[in-house]
Motif scaffolding. Structure first.
Motif, PDB file in Angstrom:
ATOM      1  N   THR A  23       0.825  -1.210   0.000  1.00 30.99           N
ATOM      2  CA  THR A  23       0.000   0.000   0.000  1.00 30.99           C
ATOM      3  C   THR A  23       0.859   1.258   0.000  1.00 30.99           C
ATOM      4  OG1 THR A  23      -1.746  -1.179   1.200  1.00 30.99           O
ATOM      5  CG2 THR A  23      -1.833   1.220   1.224  1.00 30.99           C
ATOM      6  N   GLU A  24       1.867   1.301   0.873  1.00 36.51           N
ATOM      7  CA  GLU A  24       2.751   2.469   0.939  1.00 36.51           C
ATOM      8  C   GLU A  24       3.456   2.700  -0.390  1.00 36.51           C
ATOM      9  OE1 GLU A  24       5.382   1.581   4.123  1.00 36.51           O
ATOM     10  OE2 GLU A  24       3.802   1.653   5.660  1.00 36.51           O
ATOM     11  N   LEU A  25       3.911   1.631  -0.992  1.00 39.83           N
ATOM     12  CA  LEU A  25       4.640   1.724  -2.262  1.00 39.83           C
ATOM     13  C   LEU A  25       3.746   2.277  -3.368  1.00 39.83           C
ATOM     14  CD1 LEU A  25       6.961   1.084  -4.225  1.00 39.83           C
ATOM     15  CD2 LEU A  25       6.134  -1.289  -4.277  1.00 39.83           C
ATOM     16  N   LEU A  26       2.570   1.697  -3.536  1.00 34.51           N
ATOM     17  CA  LEU A  26       1.687   2.118  -4.623  1.00 34.51           C
ATOM     18  C   LEU A  26       1.149   3.526  -4.406  1.00 34.51           C
ATOM     19  CD1 LEU A  26      -0.212  -1.227  -5.308  1.00 34.51           C
ATOM     20  CD2 LEU A  26       1.609  -0.185  -6.665  1.00 34.51           C
ATOM     21  N   GLU A  27       0.861   3.874  -3.152  1.00 33.21           N
ATOM     22  CA  GLU A  27       0.410   5.238  -2.877  1.00 33.21           C
ATOM     23  C   GLU A  27       1.531   6.244  -3.125  1.00 33.21           C
ATOM     24  OE1 GLU A  27      -3.180   4.476   0.349  1.00 33.21           O
ATOM     25  OE2 GLU A  27      -1.214   5.108   1.080  1.00 33.21           O
ATOM     26  N   ARG A  28       2.758   5.859  -2.824  1.00 36.29           N
ATOM     27  CA  ARG A  28       3.894   6.729  -3.107  1.00 36.29           C
ATOM     28  C   ARG A  28       4.036   6.982  -4.598  1.00 36.29           C
ATOM     29  NH1 ARG A  28       8.623   3.962  -0.797  1.00 36.29           N
ATOM     30  NH2 ARG A  28       9.336   3.326  -2.867  1.00 36.29           N
ATOM     31  N   LEU A  29       3.608   6.005  -5.394  1.00 34.16           N
ATOM     32  CA  LEU A  29       3.660   6.145  -6.854  1.00 34.16           C
ATOM     33  C   LEU A  29       2.431   6.854  -7.413  1.00 34.16           C
ATOM     34  CD1 LEU A  29       5.080   2.618  -7.771  1.00 34.16           C
ATOM     35  CD2 LEU A  29       6.319   4.798  -7.775  1.00 34.16           C
ATOM     36  N   GLY A  30       1.529   7.258  -6.526  1.00 36.17           N
ATOM     37  CA  GLY A  30       0.391   8.074  -6.948  1.00 36.17           C
ATOM     38  C   GLY A  30      -0.900   7.348  -7.225  1.00 36.17           C
ATOM     39  N   HIS A  31      -1.025   6.127  -6.753  1.00 35.01           N
ATOM     40  CA  HIS A  31      -2.225   5.344  -7.033  1.00 35.01           C
ATOM     41  C   HIS A  31      -3.097   5.177  -5.790  1.00 35.01           C
ATOM     42  CE1 HIS A  31      -0.615   4.394 -10.983  1.00 35.01           C
ATOM     43  NE2 HIS A  31       0.549   4.231 -10.382  1.00 35.01           N
ATOM     44  N   THR A  32      -4.363   4.909  -6.022  1.00 33.37           N
ATOM     45  CA  THR A  32      -5.312   4.679  -4.936  1.00 33.37           C
ATOM     46  C   THR A  32      -5.400   3.185  -4.656  1.00 33.37           C
ATOM     47  OG1 THR A  32      -6.634   6.607  -5.567  1.00 33.37           O
ATOM     48  CG2 THR A  32      -7.718   4.932  -4.208  1.00 33.37           C
ATOM     49  N   VAL A  33      -5.174   2.814  -3.414  1.00 26.47           N
ATOM     50  CA  VAL A  33      -5.212   1.407  -3.034  1.00 26.47           C
ATOM     51  C   VAL A  33      -6.382   1.186  -2.085  1.00 26.47           C
ATOM     52  CG1 VAL A  33      -3.949  -0.521  -2.005  1.00 26.47           C
ATOM     53  CG2 VAL A  33      -2.710   1.250  -3.261  1.00 26.47           C
ATOM     54  N   GLU A  34      -7.207   0.215  -2.408  1.00 23.87           N
ATOM     55  CA  GLU A  34      -8.356  -0.131  -1.560  1.00 23.87           C
ATOM     56  C   GLU A  34      -8.236  -1.573  -1.087  1.00 23.87           C
ATOM     57  OE1 GLU A  34     -12.091   0.814  -3.393  1.00 23.87           O
ATOM     58  OE2 GLU A  34     -11.365   2.745  -4.153  1.00 23.87           O
ATOM     59  N   PHE A  35      -8.784  -1.826   0.090  1.00 24.25           N
ATOM     60  CA  PHE A  35      -8.756  -3.169   0.661  1.00 24.25           C
ATOM     61  C   PHE A  35     -10.197  -3.665   0.808  1.00 24.25           C
ATOM     62  CE2 PHE A  35      -8.775  -6.245   4.134  1.00 24.25           C
ATOM     63  CZ  PHE A  35      -7.742  -7.081   3.754  1.00 24.25           C
ATOM     64  N   PRO A  36     -10.698  -4.438  -0.164  1.00 28.44           N
ATOM     65  CA  PRO A  36     -12.070  -4.934  -0.074  1.00 28.44           C
ATOM     66  C   PRO A  36     -12.246  -5.828   1.149  1.00 28.44           C
ATOM     67  CG  PRO A  36     -11.202  -5.192  -2.296  1.00 28.44           C
ATOM     68  CD  PRO A  36     -10.041  -4.839  -1.427  1.00 28.44           C
ATOM     69  N   GLN A  37     -13.135  -5.434   2.043  1.00 31.73           N
ATOM     70  CA  GLN A  37     -13.302  -6.145   3.305  1.00 31.73           C
ATOM     71  C   GLN A  37     -13.921  -7.528   3.130  1.00 31.73           C
ATOM     72  OE1 GLN A  37     -12.281  -5.153   6.379  1.00 31.73           O
ATOM     73  NE2 GLN A  37     -11.333  -3.350   5.458  1.00 31.73           N
ATOM     74  N   GLY A  38     -14.580  -7.758   2.011  1.00 30.59           N
ATOM     75  CA  GLY A  38     -15.251  -9.041   1.818  1.00 30.59           C
ATOM     76  C   GLY A  38     -14.350 -10.147   1.301  1.00 30.59           C
ATOM     77  N   GLN A  39     -13.083  -9.867   1.091  1.00 30.08           N
ATOM     78  CA  GLN A  39     -12.194 -10.875   0.507  1.00 30.08           C
ATOM     79  C   GLN A  39     -11.923 -12.015   1.479  1.00 30.08           C
ATOM     80  OE1 GLN A  39      -7.810  -9.664   0.258  1.00 30.08           O
ATOM     81  NE2 GLN A  39      -8.822  -7.656   0.432  1.00 30.08           N
ATOM     82  N   THR A  40     -11.745 -13.205   0.911  1.00 32.24           N
ATOM     83  CA  THR A  40     -11.416 -14.386   1.699  1.00 32.24           C
ATOM     84  C   THR A  40     -10.287 -15.137   0.981  1.00 32.24           C
ATOM     85  OG1 THR A  40     -13.116 -15.688   0.568  1.00 32.24           O
ATOM     86  CG2 THR A  40     -13.745 -14.622   2.642  1.00 32.24           C
TER      87      THR A  40
END
Length: 246
Positions: A23-40
């Motif tokens: 997440t830190e890496l991709l956000e540093r590169l300017g992208h939006t990172v989401e964590f879908p809570q429903g994942q299994t």
């Protein structure tokens, strides 16, 4: 880009820092990172041990939860391989056209981290700084299923301060293989011994790989021998910047 993080069971339970690093890496590169809570779970353990019907709900859930993103990234070649190679198999066996269509929509958006960075985002220098001697182990699924090739090495070579040394016999399996290490412990330990010897031959401070499962297996062996060699996921090295203390 709007990117979904598929963390995987292993990382979620044992290595949450890897997900944070992605997440830190991709956000540093300017992208939006989401964590879908429903994942299994992606269902790899069930699929590989013959429980194909039990895999189906997880395939269905994955297709639903990760629909609609520009990309789905996972810090695991193993789980990326499961989704890309085997979710279609499971959906096809059910002969459910709606599920097959849903799987076909989401599967092309799923990437292992190095694939996303190099092939999709078009970067190799991510602004990382890691002044340590490092060797890289290409995990079996990333090497043989995903065929990521030298993408991780291209990313590592661009890290400032790193002393990247080649791992002898790098493409040999470490002996983990999930349940293989339990069912075939003697063979697994022999393979591990070979891998550890090669790691130690490099004089590296850290062993890097794209799957924490393999790093756990090799790192456990190195720790039991009190070698002092640490293990780090690729994402964690790439997320490191000047000023980080290691």
């Amino acid at each position: 880009m709007r990117i979904a993080l598929f963390i995987t069971c292993f990382n979620d339970m044992m290595f949450p820092r890897t997900g944070r690093a992605v997440t830190e890496l991709l956000e540093r590169l300017g992208h939006t990172v989401e964590f879908p809570q429903g994942q299994t779970c992606c269902g790899q353990m069930h699929f590989n041990t013959g429980y194909r019907p039990e895999t189906l709900p997880m395939v269905r859930r994955f297709a639903e939860v990760f629909a609609g993103y520009d990309a789905v990234v996972t810090p695991s070649g193993s789980c990326a391989g499961m989704v890309r190679d085997h979710h279609r198999v499971v959906a096809g066996q059910l002969e459910d056209s709606a599920l097959t269509e849903a799987v076909e929509r989401v599967v092309p958006t799923v990437y292992e981290l190095s694939e996303l960075l190099v092939d999709v985002l078009g970067v190799t220098d991510v602004g990382a700084h890691f002044p340590h001697r490092v060797t890289y182990h290409p995990t079996c699924h990333s090497l043989r299923m995903l065929r990521v090739g030298d993408r991780p090495l291209r990313l590592l070579r661009a890290v400032k301060g790193i002393d990247l040394v080649e791992l002898p016999d790098a493409e040999s399996c470490c002996g983990f293989g999930g349940t293989f290490a339990l069912k075939n412990a003697d063979v697994s330990n022999a393979m591990l011994a070979d891998k550890m010897r090669h790691v130690l031959d490099t004089g590296a401070e850290y062993l890097c790989a794209g799957d924490n499962s393999c790093l756990t297996h090799i790192g456990g062996g190195l720790s039991r021998l009190r070698t002092g060699v640490g293990t780090m996921h690729l994402a964690e090295i790439l997320a490191s910047t000047e000023g980080d203390i290691r």
